[in-house]
Write an enzyme that holds these catalytic residues in place. Sequence first.
Site, short mmCIF file in Angstrom:
data_model
loop_
_atom_site.label_atom_id
_atom_site.label_comp_id
_atom_site.label_asym_id
_atom_site.label_seq_id
_atom_site.Cartn_x
_atom_site.Cartn_y
_atom_site.Cartn_z
N SER A 186 -9.18 -10.38 -43.49
CA SER A 186 -10.03 -9.42 -42.78
C SER A 186 -11.25 -10.07 -42.14
CB SER A 186 -10.42 -8.28 -43.73
OG SER A 186 -11.03 -7.24 -43.03
N HIS A 187 -12.43 -9.68 -42.60
CA HIS A 187 -13.68 -10.11 -41.98
C HIS A 187 -14.20 -11.42 -42.57
CE1 HIS A 187 -14.36 -7.85 -45.60
NE2 HIS A 187 -15.55 -8.40 -45.72
N ASP B 77 -9.41 -4.32 -38.04
CA ASP B 77 -9.49 -2.98 -38.62
C ASP B 77 -10.92 -2.45 -38.73
OD1 ASP B 77 -10.34 -4.52 -40.76
OD2 ASP B 77 -8.85 -3.78 -42.19
N THR C 11 -13.59 3.09 -52.74
CA THR C 11 -13.51 2.16 -51.61
C THR C 11 -12.11 1.55 -51.57
OG1 THR C 11 -15.86 1.67 -51.69
CG2 THR C 11 -14.44 0.00 -50.69
N SER D 260 -18.29 0.42 -44.57
CA SER D 260 -18.12 -1.00 -44.27
C SER D 260 -17.46 -1.20 -42.90
CB SER D 260 -17.32 -1.68 -45.37
OG SER D 260 -16.12 -0.97 -45.62
N ARG E 17 -23.29 -4.71 -54.19
CA ARG E 17 -23.69 -3.87 -53.08
C ARG E 17 -24.52 -2.69 -53.59
NH1 ARG E 17 -20.64 -6.27 -49.19
NH2 ARG E 17 -18.40 -6.48 -49.46
#
Length: 542
Positions: A112-113, A280, A343, A364, A495
Amino acid sequence: MIKTIKTTPYQDQKPGTSGLRKKVPVFAQENYAENFIQSIFDALEGFEGQTLVIGGDGRYYNREVIQKAIKMAAAAGFGKVLVGQGGILSTPAASNVIRKYKAFGGIVLSASHNPGGPTEDFGIKYNIGNGGPAPEKITDAIYARSKVIDSYKISDAADIDLDKIGSFKVDELTVDVIDPVADYAALMEELFDFGAIRSLIAGGFKVVVDSMSAVTGPYAVEILEKRLGAPKGSVRNATPLPDFGGHHPDPNLVHAKELYDDVMSPEGPDFGAASDGDGDRNMVVGKGMFVTPSDSLAIIAANAKLAPGYAAGISGIARSMPTSAAADRVAEKLGLGMYETPTGWKFFGNLMDAGKVTICGEESFGTGSNHVREKDGLWAVLYWLNIVAARKESVKDIVTKHWAEYGRNYYSRHDYEEVDSDAANTLVAILREKLATLPGTSYGNLKVAAADDFAYHDPVDQSVSKNQGIRILFEGGSRIVLRLSGTGTAGATLRLYVERYEPDAARHGIETQSALADLISVADTIAGIKAHTADSEPTVIT
């Protein structure tokens, strides 16, 4: 010819919220990727002769693992593999291909990121036949199998040419290398008013999209520049690179700051957007207005009928628990069902399959709908362009009018990255012990109304997911949420989410961190974040 290879299990192949993610050198260990892929196949049944979709975000090690996966699919007895040209398939595009061609499932190669490169991150995720991430019962079975696996099966056929569109054979398996963009672009054209967006752009509305040298580049060029008429070069960093150009492909105010600064400058574009490694996630910025992901979800839901694909209305909205309650106020006003989940996009799949929700979102930078079963960055960008084109108003005006109607949820996320895992777990354990004593306690003007460790009861399959994040709720709608993230590969990420509801439009112009200052201070008082993390300041503030 099919070969059976002896192997020894690894004990660390537990999938997180979005599959198994590790550093490339870990995946490059002997049989590491093969063990996990075989464990996926061993945890499934009924796929003999069926279709498997394979693709990834183009990051380092993508091509090598795709070749392994194809040969192992041949050995496992699949009938067909659909693979994106060049090994490329954005995560939402992969979800669409699985659904459109009624595949049994798909293997999505992405972290992903997270950064890419020889020493950076890699990931393998299994998606089921509805196009969504495998639910916990499947990922638990994969993990259980990975701990005892003693062999895997693989074809000894030659590698196929991933860059050539066409049909190939690997033993009895048919492999179709497909255009990764075509099906996805066609779907977007069905959902959104391309004519209205084309007219908006032709009228001088300037749009810039930063694909961050990641997977969405070819998709954004095809849709924005070729189909919607945006000038050539409107899509920046449009070529997917194995190391994402050395950048962190995470669309937020830290890693996409250049885009943000450009849109905020007097002569900059009217609209800017960025997407992440696998396509995404999304970030949306209008002239003079950064749109928080929580607000974006609420505003898309409130304006859903403006897009042709949603003209009949939406059935409901879902958000992850840490996401702000802005969408809840839209659902309440429009009489829609509202669902709060842990999440992880996989929790939305059941709700969408059951017809309970149409639009979903996470704080997010993830937003999506029931058109696929993954969050979808370009979908969100196109929805915003559709809303702007239909309302003929700027992003800033759309957001401020929304706040005036529904109230503003001041919201911020503070990330403490690569925290010592033991220290982070200790913090959470101590806080958990305190929860029962917090209700009724006052901190200045803030009085705790409730405190718990969020547990989700799925209304569709009745499954229960516990320990999904600590919530401290205050009277008047403010809250603090603390959770450990499951998507990083080094240390723990703590977080902290802080939210304050403000119904008074005269108080909607306060700088966010100032509006939340008392809550941020109380969070540290209650949880002892600075004492446990050795970080006096967060790594990233969003």
